[in-house]
Design a protein around this motif. Structure first.
Motif, PDB file in Angstrom:
ATOM      1  N   GLY A   1       0.855  -1.311   0.207  1.00  0.00           N
ATOM      2  CA  GLY A   1      -0.002   0.057   0.032  1.00  0.00           C
ATOM      3  C   GLY A   1       0.860   1.269  -0.024  1.00  0.00           C
ATOM      4  N   ILE A   2       0.499   2.156  -0.872  1.00  0.00           N
ATOM      5  CA  ILE A   2       1.215   3.506  -0.943  1.00  0.00           C
ATOM      6  C   ILE A   2       1.243   4.122   0.246  1.00  0.00           C
ATOM      7  CG2 ILE A   2      -0.544   4.674  -2.266  1.00  0.00           C
ATOM      8  CD1 ILE A   2       3.267   5.158  -2.687  1.00  0.00           C
ATOM      9  N   ASP A   3       0.028   4.071   0.995  1.00  0.00           N
ATOM     10  CA  ASP A   3       0.086   5.027   2.265  1.00  0.00           C
ATOM     11  C   ASP A   3       0.961   4.471   3.203  1.00  0.00           C
ATOM     12  OD1 ASP A   3      -2.225   6.542   1.080  1.00  0.00           O
ATOM     13  OD2 ASP A   3      -3.702   5.174   1.925  1.00  0.00           O
ATOM     14  N   ASN A   4       1.087   3.201   3.270  1.00  0.00           N
ATOM     15  CA  ASN A   4       1.945   2.505   4.196  1.00  0.00           C
ATOM     16  C   ASN A   4       3.416   2.867   4.135  1.00  0.00           C
ATOM     17  OD1 ASN A   4       0.310   1.340   5.988  1.00  0.00           O
ATOM     18  ND2 ASN A   4       0.115  -0.550   4.998  1.00  0.00           N
ATOM     19  N   ILE A   5       3.996   2.905   2.890  1.00  0.00           N
ATOM     20  CA  ILE A   5       5.063   3.263   2.113  1.00  0.00           C
ATOM     21  C   ILE A   5       5.383   4.662   2.557  1.00  0.00           C
ATOM     22  CG2 ILE A   5       6.751   3.567   0.435  1.00  0.00           C
ATOM     23  CD1 ILE A   5       5.260   1.082  -1.117  1.00  0.00           C
ATOM     24  N   CYS A   6       4.419   5.480   2.223  1.00  0.00           N
ATOM     25  CA  CYS A   6       4.720   6.843   2.511  1.00  0.00           C
ATOM     26  C   CYS A   6       5.003   7.114   4.015  1.00  0.00           C
ATOM     27  CB  CYS A   6       3.674   8.006   1.973  1.00  0.00           C
ATOM     28  SG  CYS A   6       3.624   7.881   0.237  1.00  0.00           S
ATOM     29  N   MET A   7       4.043   6.404   4.729  1.00  0.00           N
ATOM     30  CA  MET A   7       4.023   6.596   6.370  1.00  0.00           C
ATOM     31  C   MET A   7       5.320   6.262   7.024  1.00  0.00           C
ATOM     32  SD  MET A   7       1.773   4.791   9.007  1.00  0.00           S
ATOM     33  CE  MET A   7       2.310   3.165   8.631  1.00  0.00           C
ATOM     34  N   TRP A   8       6.085   4.940   6.243  1.00  0.00           N
ATOM     35  CA  TRP A   8       7.250   4.681   6.742  1.00  0.00           C
ATOM     36  C   TRP A   8       8.331   5.530   6.204  1.00  0.00           C
ATOM     37  CZ3 TRP A   8       6.023  -0.535   4.036  1.00  0.00           C
ATOM     38  CH2 TRP A   8       5.064  -1.453   4.962  1.00  0.00           C
ATOM     39  N   MET A   9       8.259   6.237   5.008  1.00  0.00           N
ATOM     40  CA  MET A   9       9.234   7.215   4.801  1.00  0.00           C
ATOM     41  C   MET A   9       9.283   8.404   5.478  1.00  0.00           C
ATOM     42  SD  MET A   9       9.830   8.358   0.944  1.00  0.00           S
ATOM     43  CE  MET A   9       8.469   9.226   0.486  1.00  0.00           C
ATOM     44  N   SER A  10       7.931   8.820   6.197  1.00  0.00           N
ATOM     45  CA  SER A  10       8.035  10.002   7.087  1.00  0.00           C
ATOM     46  C   SER A  10       8.431   9.839   8.502  1.00  0.00           C
ATOM     47  CB  SER A  10       6.519  10.183   7.161  1.00  0.00           C
ATOM     48  OG  SER A  10       5.881  10.371   5.867  1.00  0.00           O
ATOM     49  N   VAL A  11       8.971   8.768   8.885  1.00  0.00           N
ATOM     50  CA  VAL A  11       9.430   8.653  10.138  1.00  0.00           C
ATOM     51  C   VAL A  11      10.797   9.268  10.431  1.00  0.00           C
ATOM     52  CG1 VAL A  11       8.527   6.452  10.374  1.00  0.00           C
ATOM     53  CG2 VAL A  11      10.835   6.503   9.786  1.00  0.00           C
ATOM     54  N   ASP A  12      10.817   9.643  11.683  1.00  0.00           N
ATOM     55  CA  ASP A  12      12.081  10.528  11.850  1.00  0.00           C
ATOM     56  C   ASP A  12      13.381   9.868  12.364  1.00  0.00           C
ATOM     57  OD1 ASP A  12      13.659  12.727  12.359  1.00  0.00           O
ATOM     58  OD2 ASP A  12      12.670  13.387  14.293  1.00  0.00           O
ATOM     59  N   ASN A  13      13.539   8.917  11.419  1.00  0.00           N
ATOM     60  CA  ASN A  13      14.679   7.777  11.466  1.00  0.00           C
ATOM     61  C   ASN A  13      15.332   7.989  10.030  1.00  0.00           C
ATOM     62  OD1 ASN A  13      16.499   5.784  10.981  1.00  0.00           O
ATOM     63  ND2 ASN A  13      15.816   4.999  13.116  1.00  0.00           N
ATOM     64  N   GLU A  14      16.286   8.546   9.734  1.00  0.00           N
ATOM     65  CA  GLU A  14      17.132   9.014   8.578  1.00  0.00           C
ATOM     66  C   GLU A  14      17.518   7.467   7.707  1.00  0.00           C
ATOM     67  OE1 GLU A  14      20.696  11.460   6.514  1.00  0.00           O
ATOM     68  OE2 GLU A  14      20.787  11.255   8.791  1.00  0.00           O
ATOM     69  N   GLU A  15      18.063   6.731   8.662  1.00  0.00           N
ATOM     70  CA  GLU A  15      18.357   5.360   7.712  1.00  0.00           C
ATOM     71  C   GLU A  15      17.274   4.785   7.318  1.00  0.00           C
ATOM     72  OE1 GLU A  15      21.898   2.104   8.515  1.00  0.00           O
ATOM     73  OE2 GLU A  15      20.814   2.906  10.217  1.00  0.00           O
ATOM     74  N   ILE A  16      16.177   4.628   8.009  1.00  0.00           N
ATOM     75  CA  ILE A  16      14.900   3.855   7.583  1.00  0.00           C
ATOM     76  C   ILE A  16      14.119   4.567   6.459  1.00  0.00           C
ATOM     77  CG2 ILE A  16      12.350   3.449   8.234  1.00  0.00           C
ATOM     78  CD1 ILE A  16      13.646   2.493  11.143  1.00  0.00           C
ATOM     79  N   SER A  17      14.172   6.212   6.732  1.00  0.00           N
ATOM     80  CA  SER A  17      13.570   6.990   5.520  1.00  0.00           C
ATOM     81  C   SER A  17      14.215   6.804   4.388  1.00  0.00           C
ATOM     82  CB  SER A  17      13.531   8.335   6.119  1.00  0.00           C
ATOM     83  OG  SER A  17      13.078   9.398   5.212  1.00  0.00           O
ATOM     84  N   LEU A  18      15.458   6.821   4.401  1.00  0.00           N
ATOM     85  CA  LEU A  18      16.234   6.720   3.374  1.00  0.00           C
ATOM     86  C   LEU A  18      16.140   5.295   2.504  1.00  0.00           C
ATOM     87  CD1 LEU A  18      18.329   7.837   1.333  1.00  0.00           C
ATOM     88  CD2 LEU A  18      20.107   6.950   2.608  1.00  0.00           C
ATOM     89  N   ALA A  19      16.125   4.202   3.332  1.00  0.00           N
ATOM     90  CA  ALA A  19      15.730   2.959   2.681  1.00  0.00           C
ATOM     91  C   ALA A  19      14.459   2.753   2.071  1.00  0.00           C
ATOM     92  CB  ALA A  19      15.848   1.963   3.822  1.00  0.00           C
ATOM     93  N   VAL A  20      13.487   3.375   2.635  1.00  0.00           N
ATOM     94  CA  VAL A  20      12.206   3.278   2.130  1.00  0.00           C
ATOM     95  C   VAL A  20      11.948   4.093   0.950  1.00  0.00           C
ATOM     96  CG1 VAL A  20       9.605   3.743   2.519  1.00  0.00           C
ATOM     97  CG2 VAL A  20      11.034   2.862   4.482  1.00  0.00           C
TER      98      VAL A  20
END
Length: 936
Positions: free
Chosen positions: A227-246
Motif C-alpha cells: 500500500g502506497i499509504d504505508n510506504i509513505c508513512m514509513w518514509m515519514s518517520v524521523d529515522n534517517e536510515e529507515i526513511s532513506l531505505a524506504v
C-alpha cells in the motif's frame, strides 16, 4: 571516549593494520553511529566489511559491503569485498557479478581478471555437478528458516542479524527474490516492518528493494500489497536510515513502473500487460500530500521532494510528453508553494530540514523549465498569483508574511516567474514596509526577500530608492544576529547592483575590511545555525571584491575551513557563494584590458580611471593561491562538483572551473591538485556547463595533462575522458596558450599507449594538429610536430600518410629542414618512424619535394647528435626499403657522409650514431653497390 567519526575511523585503521580486527570493528561501529556524512559512512561500512572478512564472518561482510554500495554504487572496494564474502557463502553467481563490475571499472586490474576466471570455472563445475539444482531446492527451506528466526522474539540477537543479512542478500538474487515472493515472503516482510525494531525494518525494506529491482510485475504486486499509504508513512518517520531505505524502495518501484529497471531481469512478466500510469499517478498524489502533512518529518518531506524532483520532469527535452509535470502543476503546485512559504521561526511551521525549502524551490524551477509553451507557463503563473493573492490579508500580518516568503522561495527557483510575481500590486511595497516593522520575524522574512529580489537591476533600483535606509537602520540597531547578517548581505548585494552612488563603500564608510571581519566571525561561530552562517558566506562573496578583504580572508585559516565545511552541504546558494568568493580571491574573473590611449583621453577629460589595487597584482594573487591550496581548497571543490545537478548550476560550475584554472597556473602545484582529486573533478566540468566554464575546465585539464603522468593523474579509463576536452582546445577560436597546452597534453597522452593514440584519432584531432604544424608561431609548430611524432606510431595514422592525394609527408620532410632544432628533432623522429613502418613512404619521400636529399644530408651532418641520429635512421630505412633507392642514394654525396661517420673511432657518446652509419654501409655492401675497402 572519542565522538569524532573521522578520528574513530583512523583509530579503526590502526587496529586493522595491527591485525586487531575486533577492536577495529568496535571503532568503525562507533563511528557509524555518530557519523552523518554519507561519503564517510560508505567508507566506514566497507572498512568494517574488510574486518568481517578477516574474522570469517562472511554474512556481515556482505551486508556491510552492500550498505556501502547502496550509498555509492561504483565503490570498487566495497564491490570486491562483497564478491569475496559472497564467494565464501557459496553465492558464486552473485560474487561473479560483483567481480565483473570491478573488472568493468578497472579493466587492467589483474586481480579482478583472475577472480573472474576462478569464479567462472567454479560456477561451471557446480552446474555440471548438479549443484545449481540442489541450491534451488534448498532455497525454500532457507527462506522459511530465516523468517522463523526473525519473527521469534526469543531468538538470539546475533542469529537474527545473520538471518536478516542473509535475507537481504537472497532478495538481490533473481531466483531468491522469486522464492521469497512465491512463499508468502511479502506478508512476512510486512510483519517484520510492523515489529518497530529498526534493524528488522531496515532488513525487510532492503529485501523488498532487491525483490523489486528490474521486475515490473513483482514491483507492482509488492506496491499494491504494501500500500502506497504505508510506504509513505514509513518514509515519514524521523529515522534517517529507515526513511532513506524506504525512499530507495519507492524509487526502485518507480523505476520499474517507468520501465527504467535493470535490463535482462524481467522474468516471465513480458507476457503480462501492465498499465502503470494509474499507479504512477497514485504515487505522485501521495508524495504531494506528504509535502503539506504535519505528521511527516523534515527528512520525510525531503525524500518526497527528491522523488518528485527525480521522476516528474522529463530527463530528455526531446521527449514531448510532459504530462507528469502538467499533472503535478494542476494537482500539487499550491502544496509546493506552501512548503516554500513556511517560516521556520513561526510556531505553525511544518517540520523542515535545512534543505527542505531550497529543494522545493529547485522542484518549482524544474517544473517550470519542463513546460513546452507559453500557455502552459501562463497557467503556472496564474496558479501562483491566485494562491499568493488568496493569502495576502492586510488584517492578518502572519498570512501576508507567508505570501512574501512564498515569493522569496519562487525567486530562488524559476527566477523569471518570481520577477513577475514581484510586479503584483503591493508586493514590493509590502516587502519594504515589513523591513520597518517592530517584529523581528517580519524583518527577517522581508530582508531575505529583498536580497533575492535585488538580483534584477530594475528591482534593485526600486529597493535602493526605498529600502537601503531601512536596511542600514536594521543592521545598526538590531541585536538579532540572524537579521543583522541578512541586512549586511542585502546591502552588499545592493552595493554591487547600484553602482558607485549606492556602493558598498558608501555604506561601509570606506571600511569593507570591518564588515568582512564580522562576516568571518559569524562564519566561524558554530553556535549560530548553519542557515545563518551560509548568509555570512554570501556576504563574503560580495566583500571579497575588495582586494584588502580577500587578502585578509585567505590568511584566516578557521574561516576558510568553516567555509569549505559549509560547501559540502550541497546547497545551491552556498555553492554559488563559495565559488564566487574563491573566484574573487584567485582573481580568476574576466577583466577588461585598459587601452592606454583611452586612459589618457579619460584623464584629459578629467574622468575617473580605475587603477589596479596593489594587492591585485600577480605576486599577491600567487600568494593567495598557495594559501588556498595549503588550506585544502581542492578537496572542497572536488566535493562541490559531486553535488546533484539540481544544486550545482551551470553558473556555479563555471566559477569552480575558473578557480581550478587559477590553481593550476604553477606547474609545481599540479601534483597536489591531482592528489586531492582535482583531475577527476575537472572532467565533468569540461563536459557540461556554460561554454566559458567548459573551456576553462578543459584548459585546467590541459595544464595537468601537459606535465603529469597520465596513469597517475587520470587512472584507469578516466584518461580517455580527458581526450575530448583537450581536442576541443585545438579550435582556432581558442587563444594561443590554450592551443599550446592542449597540444602538450595530447603529446604526453599519445606517448603512453596505442589505445590513447587511437582515441585522439577518433576525436578527429589530426587535421587540427596538422594545421598547427604550419603555424608561424614557433612554440605551436614545435608542440604540434612533437605530438605528430608520437601519433605516427599508430597504424591508422601511418595509413593516412601512405594514402594518395595529401601533403602530409611533404610537410614532415620540409619541417626536417627547419632551423628550429626542437622542430627538427620532432619532425625527423616522425619521419624515421614512418619510413621504418611503411616501405611505400620511403619511395614516396623522394617524390614529394626536390629538397628531400639536401634535407636528409643536412640531418646526417647536424651538430645536434639527436637530430643526426634520426637523420641516419631515415637514411638506413631508405636503403633497406629498396635496392634501386639505395643505388640512387649511393650515387650522391650521402655515401661520403656515411663513410665519414662510419670510419670514426668508437666513442661511448656517439656510438649509436656510428653504428647506424655502419649499418647503412653494410646494407649497401649486401646489395653489392659498394665493396669493402680491402676489395676496392
Amino acid at each position: 571516549q572519542m565522538e569524532d567519526p573521522i578520528q574513530l575511523k583512523e583509530e579503526g585503521n590502526k587496529y586493522f593494520q595491527a591485525s586487531d580486527y575486533e577492536k577495529a570493528v568496535q571503532s568503525y561501529t562507533q563511528a557509524i553511529k555518530l557519523n552523518k556524512d554519507k561519503a564517510l559512512q560508505a567508507v566506514l561500512y566497507r572498512n568494517r566489511a574488510a574486518c568481517f572478512l578477516k574474522k570469517e564472518e562472511y554474512v556481515k561482510a556482505a551486508s556491510d559491503a552492500s550498505r556501502a554500495i547502496d550509498i555509492n554504487a561504483s565503490d570498487i572496494k566495497a564491490l570486491y569485498r562483497r564478491s569475496q564474502a559472497l564467494e565464501k557463502l557459496g553465492k558464486l553467481d552473485q560474487a561473479f557479478k560483483d567481480a565483473q563490475k570491478c573488472a568493468t571499472i578497472e579493466p587492467r586490474n589483474k586481480n579482478f581478471q583472475e577472480t573472474l576466471r576462478r569464479l567462472g570455472a567454479n560456477i561451471q563445475e557446480k552446474v555440471n555437478a548438479g549443484g545449481a539444482l540442489r541450491i534451488q531446492f534448498s532455497t525454500d527451506a532457507r527462506v522459511q528458516k530465516m523468517f522463523e528466526i526473525l519473527l521469534d522474539e526469543n531468538s538470539e540477537k546475533e542469529k537474527r542479524e545473520k538471518a536478516a543479512n542473509n535475507l537481504i542478500v537472497l532478495g538481490r538474487e533473481e531466483a531468491g527474490a522469486e522464492r521469497i515472493f512465491q512463499n508468502n515472503g511479502v506478508s512476512l516482510l510486512l510483519q517484520l516492518i510492523e515489529t518497530k525494531n529498526a534493524e528488522l525494518i531496515l532488513a525487510a525494506v532492503r529485501t523488498l528493494s532487491g525483490m523489486c529491482t528490474g521486475h515490473k510485475a513483482r514491483a507492482t504486486a509488492i506496491l499494491h500489497y504494501l500500500g502506497i499509504d504505508n510506504i509513505c508513512m514509513w518514509m515519514s518517520v524521523d529515522n534517517e536510515e529507515i526513511s532513506l531505505a524506504v525512499c530507495n524502495l519507492l524509487q526502485t518501484i518507480t523505476d520499474c513502473l517507468l520501465g527504467q529497471g535493470k535490463e535482462g531481469q524481467h522474468g516471465k512478466e513480458e507476457a503480462v500487460v501492465l498499465d502503470t500510469k494509474k499507479d504512477l499517478r497514485m504515487i505522485t498524489m501521495r508524495l504531494l500530500d506528504m509535502l503539506v502533512s504535519k505528521k511527516v518529518s523534515g527528512q520525510g518531506r525531503d525524500r518526497a521532494l527528491n522523488l518528485l524532483n527525480k521522476n516528474i520532469p522529463r530527463k530528455d527535452l526531446k521527449d514531448h510528453d510532459n504530462s507528469r509535470t502538467i499533472f503535478v502543476i494542476d494537482n500539487g503546485l499550491k502544496k509546493i508553494l506552501k512548503v516554500v512559504g513556511q517560516i521556520p521561526e513561526m510556531p505553525d511551521c511544518l517540520p523542515l530540514t535545512e534543505n527542505t525549502q531550497l529543494t522545493a524551490s529547485v522542484l518549482l524551477n524544474k517544473l517550470y523549465d519542463d513546460l513546452r509553451c507559453d500557455p502552459e507557463r501562463d497557467n503556472y503563473r496564474v496558479i501562483c498569483e491566485e494562491y499568493i493573492k488568496s493569502i495576502i490579508d492586510p488584517q492578518d500580518m502572519d498570512k501576508t508574511l507567508h505570501a512574501i516568503q512564498m515569493v522569496s522561495g519562487v525567486l530562488q527557483g524559476p527566477f523569471d516567474l518570481g520577477n513577475k510575481l514581484l510586479g503584483m500590486k503591493g508586493v514590493m511595497e509590502m516587502m519594504v514596509a515589513l523591513c520597518g516593522s517592530e517584529r523581528e520575524i517580519d524583518q527577517l522574512v522581508a530582508v531575505e526577500a529583498l536580497i533575492h529580489a535585488s538580483t534584477k537591476l530594475s528591482r534593485a533600483t526600486f529597493i535602493i530608492t526605498n529600502g537601503v535606509t531601512l536596511l542600514k537602520e536594521i543592521y545598526k540597531k538590531t541585536k538579532n544576529e540572524k537579521i543583522k547578517i541578512r541586512a549586511l548581505v542585502g546591502l552588499c548585494k545592493l552595493g554591487s547592483a547600484g553602482g558607485t552612488d549606492y556602493g558598498l563603500r558608501q555604506f561601509a564608510e570606506g571600511s569593507t575590511e570591518k564588515l568582512a571581519k564580522q562576516c568571518r566571525k559569524w562564519l566561524c561561530n558554530t553556535s549560530i545555525d548553519a542557515r545563518t552562517r551560509k548568509w555570512a558566506v554570501e556576504g563574503l562573496a560580495y566583500l571579497t571584491l575588495d582586494a584588502d578583504v580577500k587578502d585578509d580572508f585567505v590568511e584566516d585559516e578557521p574561516a576558510l575551513q568553516a567555509m569549505f565545511e559549509l560547501a559540502k552541504a550541497s546547497d545551491k546558494t552556498i555553492l554559488y557563494s563559495v565559488a564566487s568568493a574563491l573566484v574573487n580571491c584567485t582573481n580568476s574573473y574576466d577583466t577588461k584590458e585598459l587601452v592606454p590611449e583611452l586612459v589618457q583621453l579619460a584623464k584629459f577629460s578629467k574622468q575617473h580611471v580605475p587603477e589596479e589595487h596593489p594587492k591585485d597584482k600577480k605576486d599577491f594573487v600567487v600568494k593567495r593561491v598557495k594559501r588556498l591550496l595549503k588550506a585544502g581548497v581542492v578537496s572542497a571543490l572536488a566535493c562541490m562538483v559531486k553535488a546533484d545537478s539540481a544544486i550545482l548550476t551551470d553558473q556555479s560550475k563555471e566559477l569552480i572551473a575558473r578557480v581550478f584554472l587559477a590553481l593550476c597556473e604553477d606547474p609545481k602545484d599540479r601534483g597536489t591538485i591531482v592528489a586531492q582529486g582535482g583531475g577527476k573533478a575537472l572532467i565533468p566540468l569540461a563536459v557540461e556547463g556554460t561554454e566559458v566554464g567548459k573551456i576553462k575546465a578543459s584548459h585546467a585539464l590541459a595544464k595537468i595533462a601537459a606535465v603529469s603522468n597520465p596513469d597517475m593523474a587520470f587512472p584507469g579509463e578516466r584518461v580517455y575522458e580527458v581526450v575530448r576536452p583537450l581536442v576541443s582546445l585545438l579550435n582556432t577560436e581558442r587563444d594561443g596558450l590554450q592551443n599550446y597546452e592542449a597540444l602538450l597534453g595530447l603529446t604526453n597522452f599519445s606517448g603512453r599507449s596505442d589505445k590513447l593514440r587511437m582515441k585522439i584519432v577518433k576525436e578527429k584531432a589530426l587535421p587540427d594538429i596538422e594545421n598547427y604544424m604550419f603555424e608561424n608561431h614557433d612554440q605551436l609548430r614545435q608542440a604540434a610536430t612533437e605530438c605528430m611524432c608520437n601519433l605516427v606510431v599508430n597504424k591508422e595514422v601511418q595509413e593516412r600518410f601512405v594514402a594518395d592525394g595529401n601533403d602530409r609527408l611533404k610537410l614532415v620532410v620540409l619541417l626536417c629542414g627547419e632551423d628550429d632544432e626542437k622542430v627538427q628533432i620532432a619532425a625527423a623522429g616522425a619521419l624515421a618512424m614512418l619510413t621504418a613502418a611503411q616501405k611505400k613512404l620511403c619511395s614516396k619521400m623522394t617524390e614529394v619535394t626536390t629538397q628531400w636529399l639536401e634535407i636528409l644530408q643536412r640531418l646526417c651532418l647536424h651538430d645536434n647528435m639527436e637530430v643526426q641520429h634520426r637523420g641516419l635512421v631515415i637514411a638506413f630505412n631508405l636503403i633497406s626499403a629498396d635496392k634501386e633507392l639505395a643505388k640512387k642514394l649511393v650515387e650522391t654525396e650521402l655515401l661520403e657522409i656515411l663513410t665519414y661517420i662510419g670510419k670514426q673511432e668508437d666513442h661511448p657518446k656517439k656510438q649509436h650514431i656510428i653504428n647506424v652509419a655502419r649499418d647503412c654501409l653494410t646494407r649497401c655492401m649486401d646489395y653489392g653497390l659498394i665493396k669493402p675497402l680491402s676489395q676496392a
